[in-house]
Motif scaffolding. Structure first.
Motif, PDB file in Angstrom:
ATOM      1  N   ALA A 107       0.848  -1.192   0.000  1.00  0.00           N
ATOM      2  CA  ALA A 107       0.000   0.000   0.000  1.00  0.00           C
ATOM      3  C   ALA A 107       0.886   1.246   0.000  1.00  0.00           C
ATOM      4  O   ALA A 107       1.237   1.773   1.058  1.00  0.00           O
ATOM      5  N   PRO A 108       1.274   1.749  -1.186  1.00  0.00           N
ATOM      6  CA  PRO A 108       2.149   2.931  -1.255  1.00  0.00           C
ATOM      7  C   PRO A 108       1.560   4.157  -0.555  1.00  0.00           C
ATOM      8  O   PRO A 108       2.290   4.974   0.011  1.00  0.00           O
ATOM      9  N   PHE A 109       0.225   4.280  -0.582  1.00  0.00           N
ATOM     10  CA  PHE A 109      -0.407   5.438   0.053  1.00  0.00           C
ATOM     11  C   PHE A 109      -0.157   5.435   1.564  1.00  0.00           C
ATOM     12  O   PHE A 109       0.159   6.468   2.156  1.00  0.00           O
ATOM     13  N   ASP A 110      -0.293   4.246   2.188  1.00  0.00           N
ATOM     14  CA  ASP A 110      -0.036   4.143   3.627  1.00  0.00           C
ATOM     15  C   ASP A 110       1.415   4.485   3.955  1.00  0.00           C
ATOM     16  O   ASP A 110       1.705   5.173   4.938  1.00  0.00           O
ATOM     17  N   LYS A 111       2.312   3.989   3.114  1.00  0.00           N
ATOM     18  CA  LYS A 111       3.735   4.262   3.337  1.00  0.00           C
ATOM     19  C   LYS A 111       4.010   5.756   3.264  1.00  0.00           C
ATOM     20  O   LYS A 111       4.793   6.306   4.049  1.00  0.00           O
ATOM     21  N   GLY A 112       3.349   6.420   2.318  1.00  0.00           N
ATOM     22  CA  GLY A 112       3.510   7.866   2.199  1.00  0.00           C
ATOM     23  C   GLY A 112       2.980   8.623   3.407  1.00  0.00           C
ATOM     24  O   GLY A 112       3.440   9.725   3.720  1.00  0.00           O
ATOM     25  N   LEU A 113       2.023   8.025   4.110  1.00  0.00           N
ATOM     26  CA  LEU A 113       1.477   8.640   5.329  1.00  0.00           C
ATOM     27  C   LEU A 113       2.355   8.384   6.546  1.00  0.00           C
ATOM     28  O   LEU A 113       2.090   8.903   7.640  1.00  0.00           O
ATOM     29  N   GLY A 114       3.384   7.540   6.383  1.00  0.00           N
ATOM     30  CA  GLY A 114       4.296   7.261   7.486  1.00  0.00           C
ATOM     31  C   GLY A 114       3.788   6.238   8.460  1.00  0.00           C
ATOM     32  O   GLY A 114       4.169   6.253   9.636  1.00  0.00           O
ATOM     33  N   ILE A 115       2.919   5.323   8.003  1.00  0.00           N
ATOM     34  CA  ILE A 115       2.408   4.276   8.879  1.00  0.00           C
ATOM     35  C   ILE A 115       2.811   2.916   8.335  1.00  0.00           C
ATOM     36  O   ILE A 115       2.958   2.720   7.127  1.00  0.00           O
ATOM     37  N   THR A 116       2.991   1.964   9.228  1.00  0.00           N
ATOM     38  CA  THR A 116       3.431   0.625   8.868  1.00  0.00           C
ATOM     39  C   THR A 116       2.233  -0.272   8.580  1.00  0.00           C
ATOM     40  O   THR A 116       1.109   0.041   8.982  1.00  0.00           O
ATOM     41  N   PRO A 117       2.434  -1.410   7.898  1.00  0.00           N
ATOM     42  CA  PRO A 117       1.305  -2.266   7.505  1.00  0.00           C
ATOM     43  C   PRO A 117       0.419  -2.719   8.657  1.00  0.00           C
ATOM     44  O   PRO A 117      -0.795  -2.789   8.510  1.00  0.00           O
ATOM     45  N   ASN A 118       0.999  -3.036   9.831  1.00  0.00           N
ATOM     46  CA  ASN A 118       0.201  -3.576  10.937  1.00  0.00           C
ATOM     47  C   ASN A 118      -0.085  -2.544  12.032  1.00  0.00           C
ATOM     48  O   ASN A 118      -0.579  -2.905  13.093  1.00  0.00           O
ATOM     49  N   GLN A 119       0.208  -1.299  11.739  1.00  0.00           N
ATOM     50  CA  GLN A 119       0.032  -0.269  12.756  1.00  0.00           C
ATOM     51  C   GLN A 119      -1.449   0.003  12.980  1.00  0.00           C
ATOM     52  O   GLN A 119      -2.208   0.271  12.055  1.00  0.00           O
ATOM     53  N   LYS A 120      -1.867  -0.016  14.256  1.00  0.00           N
ATOM     54  CA  LYS A 120      -3.273   0.184  14.599  1.00  0.00           C
ATOM     55  C   LYS A 120      -3.532   1.522  15.271  1.00  0.00           C
ATOM     56  O   LYS A 120      -4.686   1.935  15.401  1.00  0.00           O
ATOM     57  N   SER A 121      -2.462   2.197  15.711  1.00  0.00           N
ATOM     58  CA  SER A 121      -2.623   3.456  16.435  1.00  0.00           C
ATOM     59  C   SER A 121      -1.629   4.485  15.925  1.00  0.00           C
ATOM     60  O   SER A 121      -0.472   4.159  15.631  1.00  0.00           O
ATOM     61  N   ASP A 122      -2.059   5.714  15.854  1.00  0.00           N
ATOM     62  CA  ASP A 122      -1.202   6.811  15.421  1.00  0.00           C
ATOM     63  C   ASP A 122      -0.135   7.093  16.487  1.00  0.00           C
ATOM     64  O   ASP A 122      -0.378   6.932  17.691  1.00  0.00           O
ATOM     65  N   SER A 123       1.041   7.539  16.041  1.00  0.00           N
ATOM     66  CA  SER A 123       2.132   7.800  16.981  1.00  0.00           C
ATOM     67  C   SER A 123       1.778   8.897  17.975  1.00  0.00           C
ATOM     68  O   SER A 123       2.269   8.912  19.105  1.00  0.00           O
ATOM     69  N   GLY A 124       0.916   9.843  17.570  1.00  0.00           N
ATOM     70  CA  GLY A 124       0.492  10.877  18.505  1.00  0.00           C
ATOM     71  C   GLY A 124      -0.286  10.307  19.672  1.00  0.00           C
ATOM     72  O   GLY A 124      -0.142  10.745  20.816  1.00  0.00           O
ATOM     73  N   LEU A 125      -1.132   9.300  19.396  1.00  0.00           N
ATOM     74  CA  LEU A 125      -1.872   8.633  20.465  1.00  0.00           C
ATOM     75  C   LEU A 125      -0.917   7.845  21.356  1.00  0.00           C
ATOM     76  O   LEU A 125      -1.068   7.826  22.587  1.00  0.00           O
ATOM     77  N   GLN A 126       0.053   7.198  20.752  1.00  0.00           N
ATOM     78  CA  GLN A 126       1.047   6.464  21.527  1.00  0.00           C
ATOM     79  C   GLN A 126       1.816   7.407  22.455  1.00  0.00           C
ATOM     80  O   GLN A 126       2.087   7.077  23.615  1.00  0.00           O
ATOM     81  N   GLN A 127       2.134   8.580  21.950  1.00  0.00           N
ATOM     82  CA  GLN A 127       2.865   9.557  22.746  1.00  0.00           C
ATOM     83  C   GLN A 127       2.069  10.004  23.957  1.00  0.00           C
ATOM     84  O   GLN A 127       2.588  10.055  25.081  1.00  0.00           O
TER      85      GLN A 127
END
Length: 456
Positions: A107-127
């Motif tokens: 999924a090139p679009f996801d990669k462009g958004l900076g998220i990994t294939p199995n990522q379920k949560s945004d890094s901001g939420l993790q922070q």
């Protein structure tokens, strides 16, 4: 009704319901809560609309990493992720190898958004979740996120994010220590010229924390281990409303380790260099009488810092010797101690030492008293250059190590010594390094890239 309200009402049925609630609510506090929920809903809609628009753009397909054949589109597929504003959903194109190589979907679009294939949560939420866990237990952190932001995150997920981010911080620290060991000093932290001219205070102490006796199990008796803690702070002057000049501590930076003094030594020296110890006009070391910490002072800081033995610890040792010699229940013991404490505080340490020597020369002195007074004399004599308290006060410097002791309390005790808490070594270290990152102003940099999502 304003144009903004009309637009919001037409955008989504859920928004319409909340707008009606907002219009019919009398209490201001209820209005604010409804408006906050509405704002989050609108934010999700805005992000989803932008994602939907971008996903329609032509996709540049790469080649298969195994056979080299160009990837082919398999059409659109849904994707969602949890964020600080709620669950965000979108559609994007997926690609597969035309030769059906086992590379999975791309999924090139996801990669462009900076998220990994199995990522379920945004890094901001993790922070935000990790920041909450820095202050409160994992279960409470999960409850607060749900209560305040409507974000349903399990305590297990927060625990796993803390482990990942704590590991990242520890790896970064090991790299810095390795570079320092090779002889390259770190850059001094950015600070104002005024802060650079201020006195740098430092010191170290130890505090006990509860651990599990065995890995992978909570069974067995609690094992207590010492955490070594060091603090750095700048001493600034300020004017009170009455015009009196007082001092305050700021720019707190901390080093800590679940280990021995030698391990603390290298971490403390790294932080000292970051805080500009080599350029500070005055550096003051404050500590109690722990021999290991004074060895650290002699090895690392003696050339830069003025050593100060905690006055209250020195006075406590004076009382320990006197109560054995004169019986602590007698007025004579209390009077002798009060006079010695006063003279010690006002620059007459040599006179106190002379009086102790005179007491040691008395005929018929019991062995217990002789031993206690000998220990007291050796203790004060060893720290003779560290007990010039009158000079310290004249320079506006503290004479107590409360700065260090309070650091042990808020850094370790407040988070790691709650009722029923017992830690594994890894669990303790990962959270400790997150707390250090927060205190030292380096927390946000840990989340510049996404932390892997938990499996649960």
């Amino acid at each position: 009704m304003s144009c903004l309200m009309k637009t919001i009402r037409q955008s989504n049925p859920e928004c319409q319901v909340m707008l009606d609630e907002l219009a019919n609510t009398a209490m201001l506090s209820s209005m604010i809560i409804i408006a906050w929920r509405l704002a989050r809903t609108i934010a999700v809609l805005l992000v989803e609309e932008v994602l939907a628009h971008r996903a329609q753009a032509p996709t540049e397909w790469g080649v298969c990493e195994k056979c080299g054949k160009r990837l082919q589109s398999k059409g659109f597929a849904p994707r969602q992720i949890k964020s600080v504003i709620g669950i965000i959903k979108w559609q994007r194109r997926l690609g597969r190898c035309a030769n059906k190589c086992a590379i999975g979907q791309v999924a090139p679009f996801d990669k462009g958004l900076g998220i990994t294939p199995n990522q379920k949560s945004d890094s901001g939420l993790q922070q935000i979740a990790c920041l909450a866990a820095v202050f409160v237990p994992y279960e409470i952190a999960a409850m607060l996120l749900n209560q305040l932001g409507g974000i349903a995150i399990s305590s297990q997920a927060i625990w796993e994010w803390v482990q990942e981010s704590g590991k990242k911080m520890m790896r970064q620290l090991e790299v810095e220590l390795s570079v320092l060991k090779d002889g390259k000093f770190p850059e001094i932290e950015t600070m104002s010229a005024e802060e650079m001219r201020q006195t740098l205070l430092t010191g170290a102490d130890g505090v006990m924390a509860p651990f599990r006796p065995q890995a992978q199990t909570a069974a067995g008796k609690t094992k207590w281990r010492e955490v070594k803690v060091a603090i750095f702070a700048r001493l600034a002057e300020r004017q009170t409303r009455s015009g009196k000049t007082t001092t305050r501590l700021h720019r707190h930076r901390v080093a800590a380790v679940l280990g021995d003094v030698d391990q603390l030594s290298e971490r403390m020296w790294l932080e000292a260099l970051k805080q500009g110890i080599t350029q500070a006009p005055q550096v003051v070391w404050l500590s109690d009488g722990g021999r290991g910490f004074w060895r650290l002072f002699d090895e690392r800081f003696h050339s830069y810092a003025l050593g100060v033995l905690d006055f209250y610890h020195a006075a406590q040792n004076v009382w320990s010797g006197v109560k054995v010699w004169l019986d602590g229940r007698t007025n004579q013991a209390k009077s002798w101690f009060a006079d010695a404490r006063h003279r010690l505080r006002h620059g007459q340490a040599n006179d106190v030492l002379d009086d102790i020597q005179s007491a040691l020369a008395l005929d018929g002195l019991p062995d217990s008293a002789h031993q206690a007074l000998t220990r007291l004399y050796n203790y004060l004599d060893k720290h003779r250059e560290h007990i010039e308290y009158d000079k310290m006060k004249a320079l506006g410097l503290p004479i107590g190590s409360g700065l260090v002791e309070s650091t042990c309390k808020w850094l370790i005790q407040q988070r790691f010594k709650g009722v029923g808490m017992r830690w594994s070594e890894d669990g303790f270290n990962h959270l400790l390094h997150l707390r250090l990152a927060w205190v030292n102003g380096r927390f946000d940099s840990l989340f510049s890239s996404s932390i892997p999502s938990p499996k649960s």
